[in-house]
Motif scaffolding. Sequence first.
Motif, short mmCIF file in Angstrom:
data_model
loop_
_atom_site.label_atom_id
_atom_site.label_comp_id
_atom_site.label_asym_id
_atom_site.label_seq_id
_atom_site.Cartn_x
_atom_site.Cartn_y
_atom_site.Cartn_z
N LYS A 50 -21.80 27.51 -3.17
CA LYS A 50 -21.07 26.33 -2.70
C LYS A 50 -21.90 25.06 -2.89
CE LYS A 50 -18.17 28.72 0.70
NZ LYS A 50 -17.85 28.90 2.14
N SER A 51 -23.21 25.17 -2.66
CA SER A 51 -24.08 24.01 -2.86
C SER A 51 -24.05 23.56 -4.32
CB SER A 51 -25.51 24.34 -2.44
OG SER A 51 -25.59 24.61 -1.06
N HIS A 52 -24.04 24.55 -5.21
CA HIS A 52 -23.97 24.26 -6.64
C HIS A 52 -22.68 23.52 -6.99
CE1 HIS A 52 -23.48 25.61 -11.01
NE2 HIS A 52 -24.53 24.80 -11.01
N LYS A 53 -21.57 23.98 -6.42
CA LYS A 53 -20.27 23.34 -6.67
C LYS A 53 -20.25 21.91 -6.14
CE LYS A 53 -17.45 27.55 -6.75
NZ LYS A 53 -16.37 28.32 -6.07
N VAL A 54 -20.85 21.71 -4.97
CA VAL A 54 -20.91 20.37 -4.39
C VAL A 54 -21.68 19.43 -5.30
CG1 VAL A 54 -21.84 18.98 -2.49
CG2 VAL A 54 -20.62 21.11 -2.00
N LEU A 55 -22.83 19.88 -5.81
CA LEU A 55 -23.66 19.04 -6.67
C LEU A 55 -22.98 18.77 -8.01
CD1 LEU A 55 -27.22 20.48 -5.91
CD2 LEU A 55 -26.28 18.27 -5.19
N LEU A 56 -22.22 19.76 -8.52
CA LEU A 56 -21.47 19.54 -9.75
C LEU A 56 -20.40 18.47 -9.53
CD1 LEU A 56 -20.89 23.13 -11.19
CD2 LEU A 56 -22.36 21.34 -12.11
N CYS A 132 -31.66 18.18 -15.21
CA CYS A 132 -30.95 19.40 -14.80
C CYS A 132 -29.67 19.63 -15.60
CB CYS A 132 -30.60 19.33 -13.32
SG CYS A 132 -31.99 19.06 -12.21
N HIS A 133 -29.67 19.30 -16.89
CA HIS A 133 -28.44 19.45 -17.67
C HIS A 133 -27.98 20.90 -17.73
CE1 HIS A 133 -30.71 21.00 -21.17
NE2 HIS A 133 -31.63 20.12 -20.82
N ASP A 134 -28.92 21.84 -17.81
CA ASP A 134 -28.55 23.26 -17.84
C ASP A 134 -27.90 23.66 -16.52
OD1 ASP A 134 -28.60 25.92 -19.10
OD2 ASP A 134 -29.98 26.39 -17.47
N PHE A 135 -28.43 23.20 -15.43
CA PHE A 135 -27.88 23.45 -14.11
C PHE A 135 -26.46 22.89 -14.00
CE2 PHE A 135 -27.21 21.53 -9.86
CZ PHE A 135 -27.24 22.66 -9.07
N LEU A 136 -26.20 21.78 -14.68
CA LEU A 136 -24.90 21.13 -14.65
C LEU A 136 -23.91 21.75 -15.63
CD1 LEU A 136 -26.11 17.43 -14.41
CD2 LEU A 136 -25.04 18.75 -12.59
N GLY A 137 -24.37 22.73 -16.41
CA GLY A 137 -23.47 23.44 -17.32
C GLY A 137 -23.52 22.98 -18.75
N GLU A 301 -40.35 26.92 -7.65
CA GLU A 301 -40.45 27.96 -8.68
C GLU A 301 -39.52 27.70 -9.86
OE1 GLU A 301 -39.99 31.83 -7.03
OE2 GLU A 301 -41.53 31.55 -5.50
N ASN A 302 -38.62 26.74 -9.74
CA ASN A 302 -37.71 26.42 -10.83
C ASN A 302 -37.99 25.01 -11.32
OD1 ASN A 302 -34.93 25.10 -11.71
ND2 ASN A 302 -34.82 27.28 -12.16
N SER A 303 -38.14 24.87 -12.62
CA SER A 303 -38.52 23.58 -13.20
C SER A 303 -37.46 22.51 -12.94
CB SER A 303 -38.75 23.74 -14.70
OG SER A 303 -39.20 22.54 -15.27
N ASP A 304 -36.18 22.88 -13.05
CA ASP A 304 -35.10 21.91 -12.85
C ASP A 304 -35.13 21.32 -11.44
OD1 ASP A 304 -34.32 22.45 -15.39
OD2 ASP A 304 -32.30 23.15 -14.90
N THR A 305 -35.07 22.22 -10.45
CA THR A 305 -35.01 21.75 -9.07
C THR A 305 -36.32 21.10 -8.63
OG1 THR A 305 -35.58 23.99 -8.31
CG2 THR A 305 -33.25 23.40 -8.34
N MET A 334 -29.20 20.25 -0.50
CA MET A 334 -28.33 21.00 -1.40
C MET A 334 -29.11 21.54 -2.60
SD MET A 334 -25.15 21.14 -0.37
CE MET A 334 -23.99 20.33 0.72
N LEU A 335 -30.00 20.73 -3.12
CA LEU A 335 -30.82 21.14 -4.26
C LEU A 335 -31.69 22.33 -3.87
CD1 LEU A 335 -31.04 19.93 -7.13
CD2 LEU A 335 -33.09 18.74 -6.37
N SER A 336 -32.26 22.26 -2.68
CA SER A 336 -33.08 23.36 -2.17
C SER A 336 -32.26 24.63 -2.02
CB SER A 336 -33.69 22.97 -0.82
OG SER A 336 -34.49 24.00 -0.30
N ASN A 337 -31.01 24.49 -1.61
CA ASN A 337 -30.13 25.65 -1.45
C ASN A 337 -29.88 26.37 -2.77
OD1 ASN A 337 -29.85 24.93 1.23
ND2 ASN A 337 -27.81 24.08 1.01
N CYS A 338 -29.91 25.62 -3.89
CA CYS A 338 -29.55 26.16 -5.20
C CYS A 338 -30.71 26.85 -5.92
CB CYS A 338 -29.00 25.05 -6.09
SG CYS A 338 -27.41 24.41 -5.54
N SER A 339 -31.90 26.76 -5.38
CA SER A 339 -33.05 27.28 -6.11
C SER A 339 -32.93 28.77 -6.38
CB SER A 339 -34.34 27.00 -5.32
OG SER A 339 -34.26 27.55 -4.02
N GLY A 340 -32.37 29.53 -5.45
CA GLY A 340 -32.20 30.96 -5.65
C GLY A 340 -31.22 31.26 -6.77
#
Length: 346
Positions: A50-56, A132-137, A301-305, A334-340
């Motif tokens: 859900k956090s990912h969807k919110v950020l998108l 974070c372009h990869d994160f954004l799809g 642990e993730n370069s994007d976040t 929200m960004l922290s939530n998406c790290s996993g």
Amino acid sequence: VITVIGYLNKSDYILKGSIVQNQLRPLVQIVFMAFTYFAVISSSGIDETKSHKVLLFLYKTLLFLAFIAIIQSLIYKVSGFDILPMRKDFVSETEGLSAVADNGFLRATAGVGEPKQLAKFLSIGFTFHLLCHDFLGYKNIKISHILVFLAAIFFTSSTTGYLICMIGFIFWLLKQSEKNIAFIIVAIVLFILVVPFVLKLPVITDKFDAARANDEIIGLENSDTAAVRWLLKEPVYSIFGVGLSNTVAYANEYAPSASLFINHYPYTLRRGVIYHIAETGIIGLIIQLIIFKKLYNKCRENSDTKFMFLFICIMYLFLTMESISQFQLVFLTMLSNCSGLLKKRG
């Protein structure tokens, strides 16, 4: 407690405004702060999907605002009509204010507020895509998106926006350096070559000249200047601060001579470091940094976040948190939530 004590100590200093800005100010500010951190705590409980969807959705909204900003400025250039003028206290309820830059283009607002405020949001969108372009799809950086953001920020004519974009690009170079150390060399060379050029641009030199003429500290605006001069003269207040929105009552006599009009109005401090030391003290600043550290632990642990998180922290603490501090804090959560989620995808 500090807010109430700080207010009572200077309760005879009256701000221009209603009972809300004066007698009820401590209560209003405490409730506002409580809601802010309630939002942060509540956001931390949202799952990664859900956090990912919110950020998108947020990214697409910022991109949409960039389009609106470009259209707004171009329509004004052709017709002289501003479709989304600013609303200001000194303008009537039925009229707005349009600001035109020296280049003849309208300073775009996209209905967000002042051009500077729009530029802050758009700069986050620009950097979000860059880091974070990869994160954004998007498999690769979409140049079309980058150009839309940059064009919109150009039309805001905001030096704050330009600066934030430059910092965002530096973070992109730092991110790339994890894969190729040559990017560090490129960053250093660009810094050496570009900074002297940027400092000589009219938009920058005019800002410096205006700051000197207005008796402001170069790089700081009037309220931040007053707060810094006050804290340097009376550093004892920097330990616990003087409470939320009480700074003006203590720093009023240190306001730049050309900006005395800001006295008797609630101070809007721009940089998080100055804001926290003045109103929550070094103790409050440390607590805020601890909150950042706890959220960052999930991102590192993730370069994007990781790089996007650090960018927002730098923006909040040293560039600007005025008008968008709540947005920044929830964004970081929200960004922290998406790290996993990103870790699984990686």
